[in-house]
Design an enzyme around this catalytic site. Structure first.
Site, PDB file in Angstrom:
ATOM      1  N   ASP A 127      -7.446   4.082  -4.258  1.00  0.00           N
ATOM      2  CA  ASP A 127      -7.998   4.261  -2.927  1.00  0.00           C
ATOM      3  C   ASP A 127      -9.358   4.950  -3.092  1.00  0.00           C
ATOM      4  O   ASP A 127      -9.677   5.508  -4.150  1.00  0.00           O
ATOM      5  CB  ASP A 127      -7.060   5.069  -2.021  1.00  0.00           C
ATOM      6  CG  ASP A 127      -7.375   4.824  -0.542  1.00  0.00           C
ATOM      7  OD1 ASP A 127      -8.484   4.328  -0.238  1.00  0.00           O
ATOM      8  OD2 ASP A 127      -6.524   5.133   0.312  1.00  0.00           O
TER       9      ASP A 127
HETATM   10  C1  BGC Z   1      -8.411   3.873   3.041  1.00  0.00           C
HETATM   11  C2  BGC Z   1      -8.041   2.520   2.488  1.00  0.00           C
HETATM   12  C3  BGC Z   1      -9.218   1.594   2.568  1.00  0.00           C
HETATM   13  C4  BGC Z   1     -10.390   2.212   1.832  1.00  0.00           C
HETATM   14  C5  BGC Z   1     -11.625   1.348   1.846  1.00  0.00           C
HETATM   15  C6  BGC Z   1      -9.688   4.411   2.431  1.00  0.00           C
HETATM   16  O1  BGC Z   1     -10.117   5.539   3.115  1.00  0.00           O
HETATM   17  O2  BGC Z   1      -7.355   4.783   2.822  1.00  0.00           O
HETATM   18  O3  BGC Z   1      -6.950   1.992   3.198  1.00  0.00           O
HETATM   19  O4  BGC Z   1      -8.879   0.332   2.052  1.00  0.00           O
HETATM   20  O5  BGC Z   1     -10.698   3.451   2.444  1.00  0.00           O
HETATM   21  O6  BGC Z   1     -12.192   1.306   3.092  1.00  0.00           O
END
Ligand code: BGC
Length: 746
Positions: free
Chosen positions: A286
């Site tokens: 993540d």
């Molecule tokens: C989120 C993810 C997301 C990623 C990219 C993160 O803050 O938890 O679900 O895919 O950002 O935007």
């Protein structure tokens, strides 16, 4: 794509077969002696091996990290080659490796900060919980194919979709993105959605692996749970989703699991995912979830959104560690090979980028169909619904029903709000500070329930009151035959809601309206179950979730009976927080970087309805609950045992309206131990008087306990009792069957 969607829409949604990654519209580039991996007739394994052999260490490492695909502060412009989205991994021209252009998410193709320009539009689907409420994997597959098509239309080839964290707390700000509390339902629905996305030649993730079940202090929270309980609940949801969807990637989560961060957790990544489950794809982090190079050894393959971490560990530090012999180059081969394997398997090498126009009208129908199957009729105690012709004066109140239907907040939000076009939206900053503030907008997808109600209520007078002042709303209700109050709950990424109460004084509004007119219907548009102190005073309640591109139309069609509601709750609906395993939200009030522990051993694998069954308490509405404008009966239960349970029975529509039912099979005791587990479900469309025969075969893991000593799923020999019902509490038919002992591999 057009033809595929038409065919899918015409088919029974429950039985849609989705081919896995079938490249369709472009001829494969021909292999040359110089690039033999371009031969599409070879398997992804063979192609990966051929390509890896030609790669330098630098080239392999280049596949293992990448930036956010957007300008990041004054010193970091948009990465070269990125088209603008959540993430970017550059390609390799020498070897013909395409770049990874990664976008959020499962509810629509997002455009964070409008990096692709203000005219870039996408179709917002209803929330994940809405999708789960359809109990229809066919609908998930169609929605997934739509997402894949829109991603490809924009030149994106990785969707950060497949959110499958279980609802352990009805205050989780991100539950709306996920698929409810049950591992079978969530896993099957996520798997189908991923299959749909990847059918378009786009890689999908499943996320956030794992036990990322609260947002509050999400960067520091430690999810504590025993292995057996985790295997039987959250891990099982991922396991099923991965088996059924074959996602090219798994995104590991921010939180810790038993003291170790999700992206550097050897147990969940190396041991469970890669070894026990034999996962062949790659693990991406993540955004901002990597804390050091240990993550690489623990099983993380790719560092995403690298500007958010303290260092780009998966670049120079990784190369230095390989040079020093601290990390073997074979591990780099493994990680790069996993990325390449996912790309070959999803067809990224064989389907050149094919930007095309999006058929928004067709996609709006997909969103509408999903929402029409998702709306749950929670209560119809006065039989007010469907609205009868005698409702000549209808007072619509509150919830910005004149503007549209709310959407969840955070990285999954489709950011059309700022534009004009097919789906412009009204947006109100909910505010806050920090990174997430820009995304924390209560957005209303512009499918206004008020306009749709006016369209349907031919000959009736429809008034609208904003609901700002309960007295004014009550006066409007007093002058009407029926009052429809829209009540919404914003929820989003980055934090939980502090409690289960409806915000903005909406409880008082509903009380006032119901006191003025007993013929009050409440339409909830929420990201979670909410307290309903007014439940006994209103005539009916619909849960419409976050309704997507055509939410207003779908709500009106259910209110007026054009659509017979068939949504079922994908999570239990507690009366209030006192019924929860953790009445206090863990860490509430603590500083955002404070270490917080959440003890999931309290309920263990008994998430949601299993918790209530174990406690002997009843939530307000049970998992699986949902009323209809007709009635159904089950009969002729036949069970077969042995290695697993097969249940077959008849479902009859005993009422006067056509409608769909969701019969559910629960295991209620296993070799003498009481339990409660969903082992099968189906969505069955029935004309009045019609009977259909339904057969469900349980995944044997749902009959088993995870035996950590013997490292496998242990099924004890004995009698297994099951119940067929319309929800997790109502046992309409019961029977038992003999099951053999077994130990299944983990
Ligand atoms: C989120 C993810 C997301 C990623 C990219 C993160 O803050 O938890 O679900 O895919 O950002 O935007």
């Amino acid at each position: 794509m057009k033809k595929l969607l038409a065919a899918l829409l015409a088919t029974s949604f429950a039985t849609v077969p989705m081919a896995h990654a079938a490249p369709q519209d472009a001829p494969a580039p021909s292999a040359t002696a110089a690039q033999p991996w371009m031969n599409a007739r070879l398997s992804p394994d063979q192609r990966t091996a051929l390509l890896l052999k030609r790669m330098t260490l630098d080239e392999k490492v280049a596949l293992l990290h990448g930036p956010m695909a957007m300008p990041f502060g004054p010193t970091m412009p948009m990465p070269e080659g990125a088209i603008g989205s959540a993430g970017y991994i550059p390609g390799n021209a020498r070897l013909g490796i395409p770049a990874l252009q990664e976008s959020d998410a499962s509810l629509g193709v997002t455009n964070p900060m409008m990096v692709r320009g203000a005219k870039d539009m996408s179709t917002p689907l209803p929330s994940g919980l809405a999708l789960a409420a359809t109990f229809d994997p066919g609908i998930a597959a169609v929605g997934g194919a739509m997402l894949g098509d829109e991603a490809r239309a924009k030149g994106l080839n990785v969707m950060l979709a497949g959110g499958v964290d279980l609802t352990r707390d009805p205050r989780n700000g991100r539950n709306f993105e996920y698929l409810g509390e049950d591992p079978l339902l969530a896993g099957v629905m996520a798997g189908a959605s991923v299959r749909g996305i990847q059918s378009q030649g786009v890689i999908s993730t499943v996320k956030h692996y794992v036990l990322n079940d609260q947002e509050h202090n999400r960067m520091t929270v430690d999810s504590v749970i025993g292995e057996a309980a985790a295997r039987e609940s959250d891990l099982l949801a991922f396991e099923i989703a991965i088996e059924q969807g074959h996602p090219g990637s798994v995104m590991c989560s921010y939180n810790k699991i038993n003291g170790v961060y999700g992206c550097e957790n050897d147990w969940t990544l190396n041991k469970v995912l890669k070894k026990d489950w034999g996962y062949r794809g790659f693990v991406m982090s993540d955004w901002g979830a990597v804390h050091g190079l240990d993550a690489f050894t623990a099983g993380l393959d790719q560092q995403s959104g690298e500007q958010l971490d303290k260092q780009v560990w998966f670049d120079k530090p990784l190369k230095a560690a390989v040079a020093a012999g601290a990390i073997p180059e074979t591990r780099v081969d493994d990680a790069a090979g996993r990325v390449l394997h996912a790309m070959f398997a999803a067809g990224l090498f064989d389907k050149p980028e094919a930007k095309h126009a999006i058929d928004f009208a067709a996609h709006a129908k997909i969103a509408q169909n999903e929402e029409e199957n998702a709306i749950v009729l929670l209560d119809n105690r006065k039989g007010l619904l469907p609205l009868a012709a005698i409702a000549k004066r209808i007072a619509v109140i509150g919830g910005h029903a004149d503007a549209g239907v709310p959407a969840g907040m955070g990285s999954s939000q489709v950011t059309n709000p700022y534009h004009t076009g097919p789906f412009p939206v009204t947006s109100a900053p909910l505010g806050g500070e920090g990174m997430m503030a820009a995304w924390n907008n209560v957005v209303f997808d512009p499918s206004a329930p008020l306009a749709a109600i006016r369209d349907h209520a031919k000959g009736a007078t429809v008034t609208f009151d904003t609901g700002a002042y309960p007295e004014a709303a009550a006066a409007a209700a007093r002058n009407a035959d029926v009052a429809i109050v829209f009540a919404y709950q914003p929820s989003g990424e980055g934090d939980d809601v502090p409690n289960m109460a409806l915000p903005f004084g909406q409880d008082a509004l509903i009380e006032a309206v119901a006191a003025a007119n007993p013929n009050t219907i409440v339409v909830l548009e929420t990201g979670n179950p909410v307290r309903m102190p007014w439940a006994d005073k209103v005539g009916g309640v619909l849960e419409a979730w976050y309704g997507g591109a055509k939410g207003g139309e779908a709500i009106a069609r259910v209110l007026f009976g054009d659509v017979n509601p068939s949504g079922r709750l994908p999570m239990s609906w507690p009366i209030d927080e006192s019924q929860l395993p953790r009445p206090e939200l863990p860490g509430w009030g603590a500083a955002s970087d404070a270490p917080v522990t959440v003890d999931y051993n309290i309920e263990g694998a008994d998430v949601g309805y299993r918790w209530y069954a174990r406690q002997g308490t009843k939530p307000r509405y049970a998992f699986g609950h949902g009323l209809s404008y007709t009635s159904f009966r089950y009969s002729n239960l036949k069970l077969a045992g042995g290695k697993t349970i097969t249940a077959s029975f008849d479902v009859t529509n005993t009422g006067k309206a056509a409608g769909s039912d969701v019969p559910q099979a629960y295991l209620v005791s296993a070799a003498g131990s009481k339990t409660r587990r969903l082992i099968g479900f189906d969505k069955v469309a029935l004309a009045p008087g019609e009977t259909k025969h339904v057969t469900m075969t349980a995944d044997p893991r749902l009959l088993a306990s995870f035996d950590t000593g013997r490292h496998g799923w242990r099924i004890d020999a004995g009698n297994y009792q099951i119940a067929i019902g319309q929800d997790a509490e109502t046992d309409d038919l019961t029977g038992s069957v003999r099951i053999d002992a077994a130990l299944l591999k983990p």
